[in-house]
Design an enzyme around this catalytic site. Structure first.
Site: not given
Length: 555
Positions: A78, A119, A191, A444, A470
């Site tokens: 993303d 993810c 992340c 997003e 997000s």
């Protein structure tokens, strides 16, 4: 065994011939065949290392007497898809992942399945497939990225996104931003904050479909490899005991997941993904349930983007078991819910000796960050079917605010206005026609929200959209406004300069326009229909339902 459909009997000699062509022996074909769904690729940092995880899983399967057979799944980053047309394909990829696994696992009838996501959409997509197939299964993700550094402080991808706005404000140079971009994401893994990927990986533990440690064990650690081996061994025990995903995913598992979601301060995308996952088990998770649980479940963690800590800090503090143990003190966890360990949640917590090791990371129940959960569901004349906000990441000044509407028909138009400094204190940026149907794809809005924070307006400006955000978004970012503009929702009737009342504690989102004027606007309203060239997005727009229902396909 299910695999006998393609391995046993006279008429399956041609099938066996094809399996022998893979190099498999008669002995290997006599054992349970375990499908290993691996979403490894060389595009996504969270997936670059998944071949190592898959090899560990296969070693575990073999050690426990099974024959592993690996096949791939797609995964979108993303972050790389953000702020361009690629983001329209991210949410649709969730359904594509689930459907493609159903195809592979039905065409090739494995006895059990191990799912390796990491993810954003790969986790819910695989969980959906797991419940749809309902054969003995386990999920083992790739694990979180470690936090990076920037100016001597911990940093992550959101630090870089917000740096773009800081450059525009003159608070950072382009060279400094480039240096930050080289150090903020130090290696493999999802992340480093409580963004969407880590939210879903953590919640897979609380649902009971992944082993304890799945959500927080670092991607680059030997412990993650060992966990993957245990997952491979564990799926063989699930097969032997005939424990299937729908035996685990009950209403008690739903309640545990939503309670943990609120305590952890997870991404608002969980409000899309959990209903979609549980729908595959025939369970209905509504916005009303999220709101009910949020009102009585305290927020115990403030990880990035809501705070300065990261998933590695949560792991050090005891991980998801510690959070569940803290919730258990107040009776907020169903201890008798079954898990992939073959034991109940309570038995797992007792066996682990689960306890909080750092109350600066996981607050005690009696001293939470907030008495309510991380996510709030808002209703009102602007969102009759609901809207979602991560209240744990909203500045106190923005919890109650009357703001002036600045209306944009796309993310790009809003982002341009923010970067050109045409947005002022007291504005509410309205971005519409970005919903599941109208986008299509429900992009997003991280770039606009990060830009708002970067230019120093995070405590003064709201962003309201029928799109989504997000997991890295912070601020008064209110998304999933339903009905969306493309379905005739009131967000499509907002005009420049209208006043909007935001009252998060009261769960209200109202357009302050009298009913007579609203009737005139409705009478003259025709939803914008975007020109879409992608066949996939055309199908998606026709099939997708409201964000209030998890943006699942019509059934």
């Amino acid at each position: 065994m299910r695999s006998k459909k393609m391995t046993h009997g006279l008429e399956k000699a041609p099938h066996r011939s094809l399996l022998y062509a893979l190099g498999l022996t008669r002995e290997e074909l006599s054992r349970p065949l375990v499908g290993v769904v691996n979403s490894a690729n060389e595009v996504v940092p969270g997936h670059i290392h998944l071949h190592t995880i898959a090899e560990a899983v296969k070693a575990g399967v073999r050690a426990a007497g099974g024959t592993p057979m690996e096949f791939p799944a797609i995964a979108v980053c993303d972050g790389l898809a953000m702020n361009h047309e690629g983001m329209r394909f991210s949410l649709p990829s969730r359904e594509i992942i689930a459907d493609s696994i159903e195809i592979m696992a039905t065409a090739h009838p494995f006895d059990a399945l191990v799912f390796i996501p990491n993810c954003d959409k790969s986790v819910p997509g695989m969980l959906m497939a797991m419940l749809r197939m309902n054969v003995p299964s386990i999920l083992i993700s790739g694990g979180p990225m470690m936090a990076g550094t920037g100016n001597g402080k911990a940093a992550d991808l959101i630090t870089v996104f917000e740096g773009v706005g800081m450059v525009r404000q003159g608070r950072m140079t382009e060279d400094e931003l480039e240096q930050l971009s080289e150090t903020a994401c130090p290696g493999c893994g999802s992340c480093a904050g409580m963004f969407t990927a880590n939210s879903m990986n953590c919640l897979s533990e609380t649902i009971g479909l992944a082993l304890p440690g799945n959500g927080t064990t670092p991607a680059n650690s030997a412990a993650r490899v060992r966990l993957a081996k245990h997952a491979g061994m564990r799926v063989m025990e699930l097969l032997e005991r005939d424990i299937k995903p729908r035996d685990i995913v009950t209403e008690k598992a739903v309640a545990n997941a939503v309670a943990a979601d609120m305590a952890l301060g997870c991404s608002t995308n969980t409000v899309l993904h959990l209903p979609a996952v549980f729908a595959e088990a025939g369970l209905d998770l509504t916005l009303g349930i999220f709101d009910e649980v949020s009102r009585k479940t305290p927020n115990l963690c403030k990880l990035s983007p809501a705070g300065d800590q990261h998933i590695q800090d949560l792991h050090r503090a005891g991980g998801i078991p510690a959070v569940m143990a803290e919730l258990d003190k107040a009776g907020r966890i169903h201890r008798d819910a079954l898990t992939v360990t073959g034991r109940t949640v309570g038995e797992n917590l007792d066996a682990l000796g689960a306890a909080v090791r750092d109350h600066d990371v996981i607050r005690p129940m009696e001293k939470p960050y907030s008495p309510q959960g991380g996510i709030a569901i808002l209703y009102g004349s602007l969102a009759p079917e609901g809207a979602v906000v991560k209240q744990s990441a909203v500045a106190p000044e923005m919890m109650q605010r009357t703001a002036r509407a600045r209306v944009f028909e796309s993310e790009e138009a809003a982002f341009e206005a923010i970067m050109a400094q045409r947005i002022e204190k007291g504005d509410a940026i309205i971005i519409r026609y970005e919903g599941p149907k109208g986008g299509p794809g429900m992009r997003e809005m991280l770039s606009p929200t990060a830009a708002i924070a970067g230019i120093g307006l995070g405590a003064d400006v709201a962003l309201i959209t029928d799109g989504r955000f997000s997991g890295g978004t912070r601020g008064a970012a209110i998304g999933h406004v339903s009905p969306e503009a493309a379905d005739g929702g009131p967000i499509g009737l907002v005009r420049e300069g209208d006043m909007i009342e935001i009252d998060i504690p009261a769960r209200k989102l109202d357009l302050l326009v009298d009913e007579a004027e609203m009737e005139r606007r409705r009478a003259a309203f025709t939803p914008v229909v975007k020109e879409v060239t992608s066949p996939l997005l055309k199908r998606y727009s026709r099939l997708v339902t409201s964000a209030a229902n998890g943006a699942v396909y019509k059934r």
